[in-house]
Design an enzyme around this catalytic site. Structure first.
Site, PDB file in Angstrom:
ATOM      1  N   GLY A   1       5.514   3.413   0.238  1.00  0.00           N
ATOM      2  CA  GLY A   1       6.105   4.324  -0.753  1.00  0.00           C
ATOM      3  C   GLY A   1       5.278   4.298  -2.025  1.00  0.00           C
ATOM      4  O   GLY A   1       4.141   3.831  -2.015  1.00  0.00           O
TER       5      GLY A   1
ATOM      6  N   SER B   1       0.853  -1.185   0.000  1.00  0.00           N
ATOM      7  CA  SER B   1       0.000   0.000   0.000  1.00  0.00           C
ATOM      8  C   SER B   1       0.889   1.236   0.000  1.00  0.00           C
ATOM      9  O   SER B   1       2.116   1.133   0.006  1.00  0.00           O
ATOM     10  CB  SER B   1      -0.878   0.009   1.252  1.00  0.00           C
ATOM     11  OG  SER B   1      -0.085   0.341   2.374  1.00  0.00           O
ATOM     12  N   LYS B   2       0.238   2.391   0.016  1.00  0.00           N
ATOM     13  CA  LYS B   2       0.981   3.658  -0.014  1.00  0.00           C
ATOM     14  C   LYS B   2       1.975   3.776   1.138  1.00  0.00           C
ATOM     15  O   LYS B   2       2.961   4.487   1.019  1.00  0.00           O
ATOM     16  CB  LYS B   2      -0.010   4.825   0.052  1.00  0.00           C
ATOM     17  CG  LYS B   2      -0.724   5.053  -1.261  1.00  0.00           C
ATOM     18  CD  LYS B   2      -1.257   6.480  -1.334  1.00  0.00           C
ATOM     19  CE  LYS B   2      -2.175   6.656  -2.527  1.00  0.00           C
ATOM     20  NZ  LYS B   2      -3.581   6.743  -2.135  1.00  0.00           N
ATOM     21  N   ARG B   3       1.683   3.081   2.234  1.00  0.00           N
ATOM     22  CA  ARG B   3       2.618   3.137   3.355  1.00  0.00           C
ATOM     23  C   ARG B   3       4.012   2.666   2.947  1.00  0.00           C
ATOM     24  O   ARG B   3       5.008   3.030   3.554  1.00  0.00           O
ATOM     25  CB  ARG B   3       2.140   2.219   4.499  1.00  0.00           C
ATOM     26  CG  ARG B   3       1.026   2.766   5.341  1.00  0.00           C
ATOM     27  CD  ARG B   3       0.743   1.844   6.509  1.00  0.00           C
ATOM     28  NE  ARG B   3       0.423   0.487   6.055  1.00  0.00           N
ATOM     29  CZ  ARG B   3       1.204  -0.559   6.235  1.00  0.00           C
ATOM     30  NH1 ARG B   3       2.362  -0.442   6.845  1.00  0.00           N
ATOM     31  NH2 ARG B   3       0.832  -1.751   5.787  1.00  0.00           N
TER      32      ARG B   3
END
Ligand code: GLU
Length: 478
Positions: free
Chosen positions: A255, A251-253
């Site tokens: 990067g 996920s965006k966590r």
């Protein structure tokens, strides 16, 4: 003939997971001499946006994925945008009504929610109770006259197990009691994803449904709809989930996860293509660098792993470096690099950019590295780093620069070879060599203690700019 499809919802950027789904569909189509269809699933009116659709198409094209039929190219089964297929869906909803496969359900959202909570509290899987399943004609009539809204539910055969052979997961068996009677048409008259996807896949003659594992739980519902409509079932292949390095869902966590972000970070489409292909698949040997042609040749859907794929960001970067160094012609690489030169504010013509790329391609991993790496080729007035400042304080540093200036002062142009000759001469005259000789020159020309090949830099920026830079340091040091 194999017919596969990629069916994105235009509700956001193309992320790595979807890009991998598109890529595997593409590779499988090409590998088998089949066709790839691009269908836009924009039934969620609130979240679907034309801008997203345009970006999805653009990112797919950038990646080098071409489709044979689809929204922009048309084809025998047009339209390829679900929002334009309403009339078709109506026809098939009517069929399900006529055959009694769907029924009206008047349960309110509140009732359903209470049922759901109760089931969860009692440790049962939440599913529709079947309350409206056997309403009499009179009861239905009465509720309709009262103006009660209703949905259409699919009458799921009680207790049946749906078994199918997934090309990646193997035999999958799901008991329909796990989900119960599900909605086909919402109260506003719009059909749900599970229904439209079946109608579209069947009418578009899709032979293999290759998609993310997150859709696995939808498949038995879709199979029931295939059967109810008398459609031939396709083969299913559910791709493994993609995890970040910490083994949680990517996920965006973790990067950047959108293809667009990687583009902007200076990744080459060829490296992305190659890197995505390795997310859940690898060739029979341990090669990691494979061209598009090799991937098409060697990829087979049945060789995709069942286990989750872990996205290794460092490896993708390494792969990108390989493509920058070895796989593109200098001409092509330079073309791709132009936006990055421009973004950094480095002005030049194509020939100049080309020379710079030749000088730095071995030392960068993404095109964004150009900003740092190509700086000495464009910026004449730079800060001298504290570390570099120390170099200038060393014994003979000033003498080296003075001598260099004297040698080049009268020159109108300079080649690498001429520059090397000059340094040899200085070496002899001053009795300095190695770092003591080259570091002051490097610092004077770049402000740093490491970086590009100085002879190449000198030849590329030309003798006048070399004079200017050396003089600036000499003036400052007095
Ligand atoms: N539109 C769905 C999605 O974006 C794809 C559905 C499918 O492949 O069946 O997840």
């Amino acid at each position: 003939m194999v017919r596969v499809r990629f069916a994105p919802s235009p509700t956001g950027y193309l992320h790595l997971g979807n890009a991998r789904t598109a890529l595997f569909n593409y590779l499988y189509a090409k590998h088998t001499g089949g066709k790839l269809i691009l269908r836009i699933e924009d039934t969620d009116k609130e979240r679907s946006k034309k801008e997203y659709e345009d970006m999805l198409l653009d990112d797919l094209k950038w990646l080098g994925i071409q489709w044979d039929e689809g929204v922009d190219v048309g084809g025998e089964h047009a339209p390829y945008r679900q929002s334009e297929r309403t009339e078709i869906y109506k026809e098939y909803i009517q069929k399900l009504k006529d055959s009694g496969h769907i029924y009206k359900c008047f349960c309110t959202p509140e009732e359903l929610e209470a049922e759901r909570k109760k089931a969860l509290a009692e440790g049962r899987p939440p599913r529709y109770s079947g309350k409206c399943r056997n309403l009499s004609q009179e009861e239905i009539k009465k509720l309709e006259e009262e103006g009660k809204p209703y949905v259409w539910r699919f009458r799921v055969p009680d207790g049946e197990s749906i078994v199918f052979e997934d090309l990646i997961k193997g035999v999958v068996e799901i008991n329909v009691n796990d989900f119960g009677d599900f909605v086909i048409v919402r109260s506003d008259g719009s059909p749900v994803y599970n229904f439209v996807v079946v109608v579209d896949d069947a009418l578009m003659e899709i032979t293999h449904v290759i998609r993310g594992e997150d859709h696995l739980s939808n498949t038995p519902k879709q199979i029931l709809i295939y059967r109810a409509l008398g459609f031939k079932e396709p083969q299913f292949a559910h791709l493994p989930i993609i995890l970040g390095e910490d083994k949680s869902k990517l996920s965006k966590r973790h990067g950047a996860v959108s293809v667009r972000a990687f583009r902007e970070e200076g990744y080459l489409s060829e490296a992305m293509f190659n890197g995505l292909a390795l997310l859940g698949w690898h060739p029979k040997d341990d090669r990691e660098v494979l061209s598009k042609e090799e991937l098409i040749q060697e990829f087979d859907i049945k060789d995709v792993h069942n286990a989750p794929a872990v996205f290794d960001r460092a490896k993708l970067k390494w792969l990108n470096g390989v493509y920058i160094r070895e796989k593109l012609s200098l001409e092509e690489l330079t073309k791709r690099a132009i936006p990055f030169f421009e973004e950094a504010g480095y002005k030049g013509d194509f020939e100049y950019y080309k020379k710079v790329m030749e000088a730095i391609r071995d030392s960068i991993e993404t095109l964004k590295d150009i900003k740092e790496r190509a700086k000495p080729f464009f910026v004449d007035k730079f800060e001298i780093s504290p570390e570099a400042e120390e170099v200038l304080k060393q014994e003979k540093a000033l003498d080296v620069l003075k001598q260099l200036y004297k040698e080049i002062e009268g020159m109108e142009s300079i080649t690498k070879e001429e520059f090397k000759k000059i340094t040899k001469k200085i070496q002899k005259e001053l009795g300095v060599k190695g770092k003591a000789l080259f570091m002051p020159i490097r610092v004077a020309l770049t402000g740093e203690t490491s970086g590009v090949d100085i002879a190449v830099l000198v030849e590329t920026i030309g003798v006048d700019r070399v004079k200017e830079r050396v003089k600036r340091v000499l003036d400052r040091l007095g």
